[in-house]
Design an enzyme around this catalytic site. Structure first.
Site, PDB file in Angstrom:
ATOM      1  N   HIS A 398       1.282  -1.316   0.127  1.00  0.00           N
ATOM      2  CA  HIS A 398      -0.048   0.082  -0.048  1.00  0.00           C
ATOM      3  C   HIS A 398       0.689   1.259  -0.129  1.00  0.00           C
ATOM      4  O   HIS A 398       0.735   1.948  -0.530  1.00  0.00           O
ATOM      5  CB  HIS A 398      -0.703   0.193   1.318  1.00  0.00           C
ATOM      6  CG  HIS A 398      -1.816   1.396   1.479  1.00  0.00           C
ATOM      7  ND1 HIS A 398      -1.723   1.995   1.875  1.00  0.00           N
ATOM      8  CD2 HIS A 398      -2.893   1.358   0.468  1.00  0.00           C
ATOM      9  CE1 HIS A 398      -2.554   2.774   1.554  1.00  0.00           C
ATOM     10  NE2 HIS A 398      -3.225   2.555   1.175  1.00  0.00           N
ATOM     11  N   ARG A 491      26.430  28.623  -8.174  1.00  0.00           N
ATOM     12  CA  ARG A 491      27.102  28.431  -7.019  1.00  0.00           C
ATOM     13  C   ARG A 491      28.077  27.579  -6.470  1.00  0.00           C
ATOM     14  O   ARG A 491      28.336  26.251  -6.312  1.00  0.00           O
ATOM     15  CB  ARG A 491      26.376  28.279  -5.513  1.00  0.00           C
ATOM     16  CG  ARG A 491      24.863  29.263  -5.080  1.00  0.00           C
ATOM     17  CD  ARG A 491      25.008  29.438  -3.537  1.00  0.00           C
ATOM     18  NE  ARG A 491      23.889  30.514  -2.699  1.00  0.00           N
ATOM     19  CZ  ARG A 491      22.942  30.548  -3.172  1.00  0.00           C
ATOM     20  NH1 ARG A 491      22.034  29.618  -3.513  1.00  0.00           N
ATOM     21  NH2 ARG A 491      22.297  31.226  -2.623  1.00  0.00           N
ATOM     22  N   ARG A 538      29.254  31.660 -10.773  1.00  0.00           N
ATOM     23  CA  ARG A 538      30.227  32.818  -9.539  1.00  0.00           C
ATOM     24  C   ARG A 538      31.114  32.210  -9.540  1.00  0.00           C
ATOM     25  O   ARG A 538      31.185  30.756  -8.776  1.00  0.00           O
ATOM     26  CB  ARG A 538      29.396  32.569  -9.188  1.00  0.00           C
ATOM     27  CG  ARG A 538      29.324  33.594  -7.850  1.00  0.00           C
ATOM     28  CD  ARG A 538      28.352  34.162  -6.974  1.00  0.00           C
ATOM     29  NE  ARG A 538      28.775  33.284  -5.885  1.00  0.00           N
ATOM     30  CZ  ARG A 538      27.445  32.972  -4.570  1.00  0.00           C
ATOM     31  NH1 ARG A 538      26.959  34.352  -4.966  1.00  0.00           N
ATOM     32  NH2 ARG A 538      27.750  32.232  -4.388  1.00  0.00           N
ATOM     33  N   GLU A 635      26.036  42.073  -4.176  1.00  0.00           N
ATOM     34  CA  GLU A 635      25.914  41.912  -2.479  1.00  0.00           C
ATOM     35  C   GLU A 635      26.435  42.781  -0.871  1.00  0.00           C
ATOM     36  O   GLU A 635      25.593  42.508  -0.143  1.00  0.00           O
ATOM     37  CB  GLU A 635      26.652  41.389  -2.361  1.00  0.00           C
ATOM     38  CG  GLU A 635      26.740  39.515  -3.592  1.00  0.00           C
ATOM     39  CD  GLU A 635      27.087  38.580  -2.918  1.00  0.00           C
ATOM     40  OE1 GLU A 635      26.151  37.416  -2.510  1.00  0.00           O
ATOM     41  OE2 GLU A 635      28.180  38.979  -3.615  1.00  0.00           O
TER      42      GLU A 635
HETATM   43  C1  PEP Z   1      23.753  36.776  -1.667  1.00  0.00           C
HETATM   44  O1  PEP Z   1      24.242  37.306  -1.301  1.00  0.00           O
HETATM   45  O2  PEP Z   1      21.997  36.870  -1.999  1.00  0.00           O
HETATM   46  C2  PEP Z   1      23.483  35.109  -2.686  1.00  0.00           C
HETATM   47  C3  PEP Z   1      22.927  34.828  -3.567  1.00  0.00           C
HETATM   48  O3  PEP Z   1      24.952  34.847  -3.036  1.00  0.00           O
HETATM   49  P1  PEP Z   1      24.824  33.288  -1.358  1.00  0.00           P
HETATM   50  O4  PEP Z   1      23.578  33.495  -0.826  1.00  0.00           O
HETATM   51  O5  PEP Z   1      25.057  32.431  -1.982  1.00  0.00           O
HETATM   52  O6  PEP Z   1      26.218  34.350  -0.425  1.00  0.00           O
HETATM   53 MG    MG Z   2      25.463  36.054  -1.673  1.00  0.00          MG
END
Ligand code: PEP
Ligand code: MG
Length: 759
Positions: A398, A491, A538, A635
């Site tokens: 199930h 990332r 990145r 950032e």
């Molecule tokens: C951020 O800083 O918004 C970003 C996307 O990078 P990270 O979260 O990897 O620092």
């Molecule tokens: Mg960042």
């Protein structure tokens, strides 16, 4: 019309005999050995309801109930079943059923032969709809009075609470669902089980067979963890035999009633099916699949040496099978329990152990349900769970069937999950490999939720692009399946973290080429999945506190506040050898044709950093803007404030990293729970910096995107579209919602402009 022998039915008779009945007819006609029997048709049920005059009464009860009120639902179900159980069955129908049953007894040469009585529901407009497991089955029924009484019980089971709930949930009209009843000679199985004619998780052309001692009930109900066998259909090679400890079996007592008994000690770990029997079964599976022209899910039994097929139906979940590669388990914690992968996909959540049906309320959205074995009454709670783990059962029990249908990752037959796993602990389960790991994995949640996005997102077209954030190559395929317009943030530090080796170690060991290859290999998977859509790579944003854990990371400095420390482009410019390897990896991929990859630098606080990074890229013969798109993240407030100067320096694109922009604008460490309540991307100062960056980029004709978490929050995204953002990069699970929000925001802008013109 009211009763038909199997020989008189075929698969086109679902409207008369239900799926089960039509299939048994089809198998009989195809010459596959099936125990003989007949079907009391859906029209017989309709005739009974009409003649008894109870239809309207039943429907009016159903109209009034709230199916989410369990008590009300149960009460309505009881009331309706009572009405059906007390109504008279038309005499001509009773006579028909007696005749067919007596004829069956004569055929098999037994008085009052034992039969199985199974429900086979069918929907008027949608005969192919599946109601598997919703209605009752009764075994070892004998004598015509009993047969008639249990047929009536099958009719009544159309109104079990769980069946009512299922129909409402799936938008089936109660009045258009009928029930046929299959009456079939009981196979007194010595061994029985199920067979999929392909692997139901992957579609691979193997026969997947499960078998246990006694009647098949033990396997289908999940009371036992059966032996599991895999046979290659090409050459009948037996590729896998897993023998389990089969503690219980169903057998007949002296009255012919099926009873659950303990398997004799010496048989518990004995292999159920011999090589010859496996091949016989596989051959039969091939015939059944060839006959139906599609992969099938079957129930089989050996009675003495005779093989019978008891049921066959198409495998309904193959379209949902998860691609190879999605369930990558390498970065997870220890394996806590192992079982059978029953429904593919990854899920993370808190363990909730259910030992009693009364405890179902414990399961909240996203929890992992851990139980001995699921039952149909658990379905509403199963729907809230993000994953399911059971002690017992095989891949057709199930829990397995329902979780596959619901698209919920599931591991069954673990043996001891309810005693080994701890209430409220975070775990991650891999429903393909059948493993439960310690801890919650963010990436796996991302992977598990992609499918919904994939279904919903496709038809909406927006001018503002909606892209995906990707951290793990394994998640790329699923992210691409959402129809995302590219990757707005890859990332790289996560790629390195999964490789387990510090990039500095490659350099120290003189293995630059190996570092280049490691990066290129992983990035290529993502670039491939999205090709020809853009993927923004990145460069490493390596925080010292995370990289310290990598092999070769012992020399990472211990910083007071790594968030404000040696990370991002400032660190890369101090270690240009690593940055150079990254650029070389991207160059290599461009040379292989992956010209969709752009480069983006993180955490810049002054335009000189951009200049230096570009110079390093040029130095390897890879010219920014000419050979490769070169952009930057915004950032740090300084970057937002100086955005004109960056634009003058030369950038192809900008992406707002609002996770860091928020922490640096508000002086709130994003990793520190003590100050978490002060962290808000919607703080007016943060929003001002965002708006400024977007507008300045728009003025200069520079592409501006967002890849921070704010880009996955629909009401913030709405504002960004109004500011003029060119693309939004979201978490995969948020893509469908974000795309809708973007579409709505764009339409609002057009509408507002049109209204203004009219004023
Ligand atoms: C951020 O800083 O918004 C970003 C996307 O990078 P990270 O979260 O990897 O620092
Ligand atoms: Mg960042």
């Amino acid at each position: 019309m009211y009763v038909k022998k199997f020989e008189e039915l075929s698969k086109s008779d679902i409207g008369i005999a239900g799926g089960k009945g039509a299939n048994l007819g089809e198998l009989t006609q195809a010459g596959i050995p099936v125990p003989p029997g007949f079907v009391v048709t859906a029209q017989a049920y309709e005739y009974f309801m009409d003649e008894a005059g109870i239809n309207d009464k039943v429907m009016s009860i159903l109209e009034k109930i709230d199916i989410n009120d369990t008590k009300e639902l149960q009460a309505a179900a009881e009331e309706i079943k009572k009405i059906i159980n007390e109504a008279p069955i038309p005499e001509d129908l009773v006579i028909f059923i007696r005749e067919y049953y007596n004829e069956l007894c004569q055929r098999v040469g037994e008085d009052d032969t034992d039969v199985a009585i199974r429900s086979s529901a069918t929907a008027e407009d949608l005969p192919e709809a599946s109601f598997a497991g919703q209605q009752d089955t009764f075994l070892h029924v004998s004598g015509d009075d009993e047969v008639i009484e249990f047929i009536r019980r099958c009719w009544a089971s159309l109104f079990e609470a769980r069946a009512i709930f299922y129909r409402e949930e799936n938008n089936f009209e109660h009045s258009k669902v009928y029930i046929a009843v299959v009456v079939q000679k009981m196979a007194i199985a010595d061994k029985a089980g199920v067979m999929f004619t392909v692997n139901p998780s992957t579609g691979e052309e193997i026969a997947l067979i499960e078998g246990s001692w006694g009647l098949g009930e033990a396997v289908v109900s999940g009371d036992v963890t059966p032996d599991n066998y895999q046979v290659d259909k090409k050459d009948n090679e037996i590729i896998n035999v897993t023998i389990s400890d089969k503690k219980v079996m169903y057998t007949n007592d002296e009255n012919g009633t099926s009873v659950k008994v303990e398997v004799p000690e010496e048989m518990r770990k004995e292999r159920v099916l011999s090589d010859e029997e496996l091949i016989e079964l596989t051959e039969m599976g091939k015939r059944v699949q060839a006959h139906y022209g599609e992969p099938m899910d079957t129930e089989w039994a050996f009675e003495k040496d005779m093989l019978f097929l008891l049921q066959a139906r198409p495998i309904t979940t193959l379209g949902d099978a998860v691609e190879e590669g999605e369930s990558e388990s390498s970065d997870l914690g220890d394996v806590l329990v192992r079982g059978l992968g029953a429904s593919p996909g990854m899920a993370s959540g808190k363990v909730k152990i259910i030992l009693d049906i009364d405890e179902l309320d414990k399961i909240k959205e996203g929890d992992i349900m851990v139980t001995t074995m699921t039952t149909p009454d658990m379905v509403p709670a199963m729907k809230r769970a993000s994953g399911i783990v059971t002690d017992e059962g095989g891949v057709t029990c199930h829990a397995s069937i329902i979780s596959r249908e619901l698209g919920i990752p599931c591991v069954v037959g673990t043996g001891d999950a309810t005693s080994t796993l701890k209430e409220n602990d975070g775990v991650t389960l891999d429903g393909k490999k059948g493993l439960v790991f310690e801890g919650i994995s963010e990436t796996k949640e991302e992977a598990a939720t992609v499918q919904a996005g994939a279904v919903e997102a496709a038809p909406i077209i927006t001018v503002t692009e909606v892209k995906a954030n990707v951290s793990m190559p394994e998640a790329a395929e699923k992210a691409a399946a959402t129809g995302a317009d590219g990757v707005g943030l890859l990332r790289t530090e996560h790629l390195m973290l999964t490789s387990g080796i510090h990039p500095g170690k490659f350099i120290a060991d003189g293995e630059e080429d190996k570092l280049i290859d490691t990066i290129a290999e992983k990035v290529q998977i993502v670039a491939d999945a999205f090709y020809p859509k853009p993927v923004w790579y990145r460069t490493l944003d390596a925080p010292t506190d995370e990289f310290i854990a990598l092999e070769g990371g012992e020399n990472e400095p211990r910083e007071h506040n790594p968030m404000l420390g040696w990370r991002g482009i400032r660190r890369e410019l101090d270690q240009p050898e690593i940055l150079k390897c990254e650029f070389k990896a991207i160059k290599k991929l461009h040379e292989k044709g992956y010209t969709n990859i752009g480069i983006m630098i993180p955490l810049s606080q002054n335009p000189a950093e951009l200049r230096q990074a570009k110079a390093i890229c040029s130095s390897i013969g890879f010219e920014p803007h000419k050979d490769v798109d070169f952009g930057m993240m915004v950032e740090i407030p300084a970057a937002a404030i100086l955005i004109d100067e960056y634009i003058k320096e030369g950038i192809d694109f900008v992406s707002l990293g609002t996770n860091d922009l928020t922490q640096y604008t508000l002086a709130v460490d994003r990793n520190n729970e003590f100050v978490a309540k002060h962290y808000s991307e919607e703080h007016p100062a943060v929003m001002k910096l965002i708006e400024r960056t977007i507008r300045k980029c728009a003025e200069a004709g520079v592409t501006c995107s967002i890849c921070g978490q704010a880009g996955s929050v629909p009401h913030i995204v709405e504002k960004l579209v109004a500011f003029g953002i060119t693309s939004v990069s979201s978490n995969t699970d948020a893509i469908a919602d974000v795309r809708k929000t973007v579409a709505r925001a764009e339409q609002k802008i057009i509408l507002d402009a049109a209204r203004k013109r009219l004023e």
